[in-house]
Scaffold this active site. Structure first.
Site: not given
Ligand code: 0RA
Length: 637
Positions: A427, A500, A502, A504
């Protein structure tokens, strides 16, 4: 079949092989010595009690994981026969526990014992693979007990008291020198026994975990049987008719079916033969699908909902949004396929077909408003399919003009051997850039994703085809989508999602996993999908090579080892913070990286997870995320 006629007893139990063979090659009998094989031991013992319930002689089964991973299974059936076997001179009960394949019909006169596959290998296999087994039987006014160690009898069946009750209690401790682990997963057992209870109307199954301070206990008993099962499967979905359609036909080949349509776009059909989940389907499922297509088309034509000139609705249109469970009992099932979970008996297809034809067409005649609601949904599915076909053609044509069928942003690898090739789906452009520079371009391709995210759970195939984010993924994988997906055409053996650590990142991971599960399921089943695991921390110190840590625990361990003095700790917030070389070292180099293989062991669980994570209902999603901060665990990754 004969079994209805003769009374059973010791003489029916055949004696075949010794248990040494089982200890030598456990995998042959229980599939593996991993936690799956371990759980299999419990299923074997419980299956015997369930057979007693199917024969109408047992109402309650109580399964306990005692402290120290001892399993106890207790039922209130007739008790295993205690009389002496004329040939072996030992009790029927001992024969059952010490002779392989003893009691081909063991488990009462339900007569639907499973042959082939891993099921039905029997109590003797559990005995062979256990450190010890203790069996207590209440029968014929007596209380009897026998004990075994590693398959060998150490206490023959002995009358130790009186009892006016009947039943069987088996306690065993699996052999730690055979199994990789003895630590049972309560949730896995719980799921299986809930399923068992759904499949056996009225049977009460209690599962209990006493290993922990806060004991866990679940009780399952469903008077509704498969109706309750379908309601359970649809609990997070929106129904288009309030009550499941229910079909039941007893006889030589009992058939039970429950169906309920929801507003979702996926097809959820689970089929069972003799209580075993036939993951690969087979003749029963085939008969079911054939009948569903025929009955709805006939009804639609006869009521002029489809005009004479209209073409028929296709099977997939009629299965959009369906949740169904099919359970059949077959006396001599033939199991085929890679995992021996595909029913082969050809006669079953026609039996299910004709039972369904009659019952379902009657139902539609009697419930015109339900019929109308379902058909409206089927017709709009059919229109969407037509639109998807056009979209697909458009994609093909457009690509033909661009001379290449590969998406523009894909940095492909030089090798063309799918087995050695991998594609990283990344991404964001910045991480994509580092990945492109850091990779080994011989076998690693990079596909950066951009554009607007689409929730595949709420969209039909046509929208997915046209989605700017997913289209490059479809093209890069190169094997089509949905019913047209052909796994032999994939361009990469490993498809690696790199996002990632996290919120998102979790979102994009979930989106892509849902997409792969719903539209390229063979990739998930075949184990081609992986999650890259980027490090969370970098520890650095003068004169020391940088250390990367992938979890908080790992970091604390490392800090304990090297001491905390003069250590620089960097927390990585995103992949973008790593330079190409670091990204290679930590996340892409096959020698050092950590990849998590995505495997869906249980389709029911997977559907539940994706429905909750991506579906309409907000409340279950909130609860679920709170309860499963690391939802990936539930995907058995
Ligand atoms: C009567 C006859 C047979 C088995 C049982 C009762 C019986 C077995 C088990 C195992 C666990 N719980 C049970 N409860 C009852 C043998 C019949 C045959 O060989 O077909």
């Amino acid at each position: 079949m004969e079994k209805y006629k003769h009374s059973y007893g010791a003489e029916q139990i055949q004696v075949l092989e010794g248990l040494e063979a089982v200890r030598k090659r456990p995998g042959m009998y229980i599939g593996s010595v991993s936690i799956r094989g371990l759980h299999h031991l419990v299923y074997e013992i419980v299956d015997n009690s369930v057979d007693e319930a199917l024969a109408g002689n047992c109402k309650n089964i109580h399964i306990t994981i005692e402290k120290g991973n001892i399993i106890c299974v207790e039922d209130d059936g007739r008790g295993i026969p205690v009389d002496i076997h004329p040939k072996t001179g030992i009790s029927a009960a001992e024969t059952v526990y010490t002779k392989l394949h003893a009691g081909g019909k063991f488990g009462g006169d339900s007569g639907y014992k499973v042959s082939g596959g891993l099921h039905g290998v029997g109590a003797s296999v559990v005995n062979a693979l256990s450190d010890w087994v203790e069996v207590t039987i209440q029968r014929d006014g007596g209380l009897y007990q026998m004990k075994f160690e590693r398959g060998k009898t150490i206490q023959k069946l002995t009358r130790i008291g009186d009892s006016q009750n009947t039943g069987t209690k088996v306690r065993f401790y699996a052999d730690g020198s055979i199994f990789e682990t003895l630590e049972y997963d309560f949730e896995v057992l719980e799921d299986r026994f809930r399923e068992m209870a759904f499949l056996t109307k009225g049977l009460r199954i209690i599962v209990e975990d006493q290993r922990i301070e806060q004991e866990k206990k679940s009780e399952f008993c469903f008077e509704g049987g498969l109706i309750s099962f379908v309601e359970y499967l649809n609990k997070n979905k929106e129904n288009i008719h309030p009550k499941p359609i229910y079909i039941e036909k007893m006889g030589d080949f009992p058939v039970e079916i429950a169906i309920q349509y929801t507003t979702s776009y996926s097809e959820n059909i689970y089929s069972f033969v003799n209580n075993i989940n036939t993951i690969e389907g087979g003749t029963h499922l085939e008969g079911f699908k054939r009948s569903l297509t025929k009955v709805f088309n006939d009804y639609a034509k006869s009521k002029n909902i489809l005009k004479e000139k209209d073409s028929n609705l296709q099977g997939e249109d009629i299965r959009e949004g369906i949740t169904a469970v099919i359970s059949v009992k077959v006396k001599e099932p033939q199991f085929e396929g890679q995992t021996k979970t595909k029913l082969g008996n050809s006669e079953i297809s026609g039996i299910v077909f004709s039972i369904m034809n009659e019952a379902l067409s009657n139902f539609l005649e009697e419930n015109p408003s339900v019929a109308k609601a379902i058909l409206e949904k089927c017709i709009s599915a059919s229109r969407a399919r037509e639109a998807a076909r056009k979209a697909r053609e458009l994609v093909r044509r457009k690509n033909a003009l661009e001379t290449t069928t590969l998406p523009g942003k894909l940095a492909d690898c030089s090798s063309k051997e799918p087995e050695e090739c991998e594609v990283y789906i990344v991404e964001g452009d910045s991480a994509g850039g580092s990945a492109k520079q850091g990779r080994d371009r011989k076998f690693q391709a990079i596909l950066p994703l951009w554009g607007k995210m689409l929730n595949v759970e709420k969209s039909r195939a046509d929208k997915i085809y046209n989605n700017e984010k997913l289209q490059p993924v479809i093209l890069a994988v190169g094997a089509g989508i949905g019913n047209d997906f052909d796994i032999t055409k994939i361009r990469y053996g490993k498809i690696i999602i790199m996002a990632d650590a996290d919120v998102d990142g979790a979102h994009i991971r979930t989106l892509l996993l849902t997409f792969f599960y719903r539209y390229m399921r063979p990739l998930v089943e075949n184990g081609n999908i992986y999650l890259a695991q980027p490090p969370l921390y970098k520890l650095s110190k003068k004169g020391m090579k940088d250390i990367y840590c992938y979890s908080d625990e790992e970091m604390n361990e490392k800090l304990d080892e090297i001491g905390r003095e003069g250590i620089g700790i960097q927390r990585y917030k995103g992949l973008g913070e790593m330079n190409p070389e670091q990204l290679w070292d930590t996340t892409m180099n096959p020698e050092t990286r950590i990849l998590i293989k995505v495997k869906v062991e249980d389709a029911i669980k997977a559907d539940e997870i994706f429905t909750i994570l991506m579906g309409d209902e907000i409340e279950p999603r909130r609860e679920f995320i709170e309860a499963n901060a690391k939802y990936v665990k539930n995907l058995d990754i």
